[in-house]
Design a protein around this motif. Structure first.
Motif, PDB file in Angstrom:
ATOM      1  N   GLN A 152       0.659  -1.160   0.007  1.00  0.00           N
ATOM      2  CA  GLN A 152      -0.118  -0.031   0.006  1.00  0.00           C
ATOM      3  C   GLN A 152       0.949   1.510   0.007  1.00  0.00           C
ATOM      4  O   GLN A 152       0.372   2.321  -0.696  1.00  0.00           O
ATOM      5  N   TYR A 153       1.950   1.422   0.692  1.00  0.00           N
ATOM      6  CA  TYR A 153       2.692   2.524   0.923  1.00  0.00           C
ATOM      7  C   TYR A 153       4.220   2.079   1.286  1.00  0.00           C
ATOM      8  O   TYR A 153       4.484   1.308   2.039  1.00  0.00           O
ATOM      9  N   PHE A 154       5.049   2.895   1.111  1.00  0.00           N
ATOM     10  CA  PHE A 154       6.557   2.920   1.472  1.00  0.00           C
ATOM     11  C   PHE A 154       6.442   3.442   3.108  1.00  0.00           C
ATOM     12  O   PHE A 154       5.944   4.413   3.317  1.00  0.00           O
ATOM     13  N   VAL A 155       6.940   2.792   3.736  1.00  0.00           N
ATOM     14  CA  VAL A 155       7.110   3.482   5.444  1.00  0.00           C
ATOM     15  C   VAL A 155       8.312   4.305   5.642  1.00  0.00           C
ATOM     16  O   VAL A 155       8.034   5.139   6.292  1.00  0.00           O
ATOM     17  N   ASN A 156       9.337   3.764   5.128  1.00  0.00           N
ATOM     18  CA  ASN A 156      10.690   4.637   5.524  1.00  0.00           C
ATOM     19  C   ASN A 156      11.429   5.368   4.500  1.00  0.00           C
ATOM     20  O   ASN A 156      12.362   5.904   4.515  1.00  0.00           O
ATOM     21  N   VAL A 157      10.859   5.435   3.137  1.00  0.00           N
ATOM     22  CA  VAL A 157      11.616   6.128   2.119  1.00  0.00           C
ATOM     23  C   VAL A 157      10.173   6.511   1.060  1.00  0.00           C
ATOM     24  O   VAL A 157       9.255   6.260   1.258  1.00  0.00           O
ATOM     25  N   GLY A 158      10.641   7.468   0.040  1.00  0.00           N
ATOM     26  CA  GLY A 158       9.910   8.239  -0.526  1.00  0.00           C
ATOM     27  C   GLY A 158       9.492   7.299  -1.929  1.00  0.00           C
ATOM     28  O   GLY A 158      10.055   6.226  -2.024  1.00  0.00           O
ATOM     29  N   THR A 159       8.506   7.783  -2.502  1.00  0.00           N
ATOM     30  CA  THR A 159       8.065   7.189  -3.869  1.00  0.00           C
ATOM     31  C   THR A 159       9.181   7.487  -4.752  1.00  0.00           C
ATOM     32  O   THR A 159       9.270   6.720  -5.815  1.00  0.00           O
ATOM     33  N   ASP A 160      10.391   8.164  -4.806  1.00  0.00           N
ATOM     34  CA  ASP A 160      11.198   8.241  -5.777  1.00  0.00           C
ATOM     35  C   ASP A 160      12.348   7.509  -5.438  1.00  0.00           C
ATOM     36  O   ASP A 160      13.540   7.319  -5.735  1.00  0.00           O
ATOM     37  N   CYS A 161      12.270   6.231  -4.882  1.00  0.00           N
ATOM     38  CA  CYS A 161      13.332   5.331  -4.183  1.00  0.00           C
ATOM     39  C   CYS A 161      13.779   4.273  -5.454  1.00  0.00           C
ATOM     40  O   CYS A 161      14.659   3.706  -5.165  1.00  0.00           O
ATOM     41  N   GLY A 162      13.077   4.462  -6.418  1.00  0.00           N
ATOM     42  CA  GLY A 162      13.558   3.625  -7.717  1.00  0.00           C
ATOM     43  C   GLY A 162      12.743   2.229  -7.545  1.00  0.00           C
ATOM     44  O   GLY A 162      12.937   1.404  -8.718  1.00  0.00           O
ATOM     45  N   LEU A 163      11.989   1.992  -6.495  1.00  0.00           N
ATOM     46  CA  LEU A 163      11.226   0.760  -6.632  1.00  0.00           C
ATOM     47  C   LEU A 163       9.493   1.018  -6.860  1.00  0.00           C
ATOM     48  O   LEU A 163       9.016   2.185  -6.830  1.00  0.00           O
ATOM     49  N   THR A 164       8.773   0.047  -7.281  1.00  0.00           N
ATOM     50  CA  THR A 164       7.413   0.194  -7.490  1.00  0.00           C
ATOM     51  C   THR A 164       6.507  -0.772  -6.711  1.00  0.00           C
ATOM     52  O   THR A 164       6.981  -1.802  -6.467  1.00  0.00           O
ATOM     53  N   ILE A 165       5.443  -0.178  -6.159  1.00  0.00           N
ATOM     54  CA  ILE A 165       4.624  -1.010  -5.414  1.00  0.00           C
ATOM     55  C   ILE A 165       3.337  -1.157  -6.255  1.00  0.00           C
ATOM     56  O   ILE A 165       2.246  -1.394  -5.552  1.00  0.00           O
ATOM     57  N   ALA A 166       3.217  -0.835  -7.549  1.00  0.00           N
ATOM     58  CA  ALA A 166       1.909  -0.874  -8.361  1.00  0.00           C
ATOM     59  C   ALA A 166       1.574  -2.366  -8.443  1.00  0.00           C
ATOM     60  O   ALA A 166       0.479  -2.455  -8.593  1.00  0.00           O
ATOM     61  N   GLY A 167       2.384  -3.335  -8.441  1.00  0.00           N
ATOM     62  CA  GLY A 167       1.884  -4.805  -8.693  1.00  0.00           C
ATOM     63  C   GLY A 167       1.474  -5.493  -7.117  1.00  0.00           C
ATOM     64  O   GLY A 167       1.091  -4.642  -6.273  1.00  0.00           O
ATOM     65  N   PHE A 168       1.495  -6.783  -7.455  1.00  0.00           N
ATOM     66  CA  PHE A 168       0.968  -7.571  -6.101  1.00  0.00           C
ATOM     67  C   PHE A 168       1.479  -8.760  -6.050  1.00  0.00           C
ATOM     68  O   PHE A 168       1.993  -9.370  -7.083  1.00  0.00           O
ATOM     69  N   TYR A 169       1.490  -9.561  -5.211  1.00  0.00           N
ATOM     70  CA  TYR A 169       1.831 -10.849  -5.010  1.00  0.00           C
ATOM     71  C   TYR A 169       0.939 -11.873  -4.997  1.00  0.00           C
ATOM     72  O   TYR A 169      -0.131 -11.787  -4.049  1.00  0.00           O
ATOM     73  N   TYR A 170       1.022 -13.058  -5.767  1.00  0.00           N
ATOM     74  CA  TYR A 170       0.298 -14.279  -5.422  1.00  0.00           C
ATOM     75  C   TYR A 170       1.147 -15.160  -4.288  1.00  0.00           C
ATOM     76  O   TYR A 170       2.089 -15.065  -4.684  1.00  0.00           O
ATOM     77  N   VAL A 171       0.381 -15.618  -3.523  1.00  0.00           N
ATOM     78  CA  VAL A 171       1.028 -16.152  -2.336  1.00  0.00           C
ATOM     79  C   VAL A 171       0.485 -17.511  -2.017  1.00  0.00           C
ATOM     80  O   VAL A 171      -0.700 -17.940  -2.027  1.00  0.00           O
ATOM     81  N   CYS A 172       1.300 -18.518  -1.678  1.00  0.00           N
ATOM     82  CA  CYS A 172       1.007 -19.779  -1.237  1.00  0.00           C
ATOM     83  C   CYS A 172       1.604 -19.982   0.101  1.00  0.00           C
ATOM     84  O   CYS A 172       3.005 -19.840   0.077  1.00  0.00           O
ATOM     85  N   PHE A 173       0.860 -20.394   1.255  1.00  0.00           N
ATOM     86  CA  PHE A 173       1.330 -20.475   2.464  1.00  0.00           C
ATOM     87  C   PHE A 173       1.238 -22.017   2.815  1.00  0.00           C
ATOM     88  O   PHE A 173       0.070 -22.465   2.671  1.00  0.00           O
ATOM     89  N   SER A 174       2.285 -22.634   3.388  1.00  0.00           N
ATOM     90  CA  SER A 174       2.035 -24.043   3.942  1.00  0.00           C
ATOM     91  C   SER A 174       1.850 -24.060   5.374  1.00  0.00           C
ATOM     92  O   SER A 174       2.215 -23.479   6.164  1.00  0.00           O
ATOM     93  N   CYS A 175       0.659 -24.702   5.667  1.00  0.00           N
ATOM     94  CA  CYS A 175       0.061 -24.662   6.845  1.00  0.00           C
ATOM     95  C   CYS A 175       1.047 -25.688   7.775  1.00  0.00           C
ATOM     96  O   CYS A 175       1.029 -25.675   9.088  1.00  0.00           O
TER      97      CYS A 175
END
Length: 215
Positions: A152-175
């Motif tokens: 949703q947002y960067f916690v400790n850096v600005g949006t000009d840090c060179g990284l993107t959070i536009a996408g998302f992760y497909y995740v699989c968790f093993s119980c």
């Protein structure tokens, strides 16, 4: 959070059920608030091989509403002078609150199937998912939990840090062992960047985000 660009035991059989009377997925002690994970995200592209060390901590879980949230810390990021921390929110695929079909974030059903099918534990579910998104699947006793994590947002850096959070992760968790695998989706980033995490200290974080204030 990739650079901005211009598993596998046989799972148990899954039975159908009425989604209107479905209970939430069972709680896993390895997927609770405060649980920490550590591992890597492969961000390789055609030019070079590269992987970042990644730490994740769960901040909250609400199984009744298929929700969880947490923080992700990426270390040894080449263009950053400090570890990059993001806050993310997640959708738990339970057939009641969320299905395997994303329906947003620029992901169409074909994208969903390409990514989910990369998890061996998804194979027994694929036929039903292709039929109705998995709404008739009873996942309560399934040994894996499928999720989507959206930063949703960067916690400790600005949006000009060179990284993107536009996408998302497909995740699989093993119980069974608390391991997590995932694939990042963003049409403008290198495809199928793999996230691999292992549980840390069974509920006690081996690292801390306490010096950062979440908004």
């Amino acid at each position: 959070m990739p650079v901005r660009v211009v598993e596998s035991s046989a799972p148990a059989q899954v039975s159908g059920t009425d989604p209107g009377n479905r209970s939430p997925l069972p709680h896993s002690s390895l997927l609770g608030a405060g649980q920490a994970f550590s591992g890597t995200q492969n961000v390789s592209n055609q030019q070079k091989e590269e992987a970042w060390r990644v730490n994740v901590q769960i901040q909250g879980v609400d199984l009744e509403h298929g929700y969880l949230c947490g923080t992700m810390e990426a270390l040894n990021v080449p263009m950053a002078d400090t570890p990059v921390i993001t806050f993310w929110e997640g959708e738990i695929v339970d057939g009641k609150n969320y299905t395997f079909y994303t329906g947003k974030w620029e992901a169409v059903r074909e994208d969903d199937m390409r990514h989910w099918s990369k998890f061996p534990s998804f194979s027994p579910l694929q036929g039903q998912v292709e039929s109705d998104g998995g709404r008739q699947l009873d996942l309560r006793n399934y040994p894996y939990i499928f999720m989507r994590w959206k930063e949703q947002y960067f916690v400790n850096v600005g949006t000009d840090c060179g990284l993107t959070i536009a996408g998302f992760y497909y995740v699989c968790f093993s119980c069974s062992d608390g391991s997590i695998s995932g694939f990042y989706y963003d049409p403008n980033s290198s495809p199928f960047q793999k996230l691999e995490l292992k549980t840390v200290n069974e509920g006690r974080s081996g690292f801390s985000f306490s010096s950062y204030e979440l908004q």
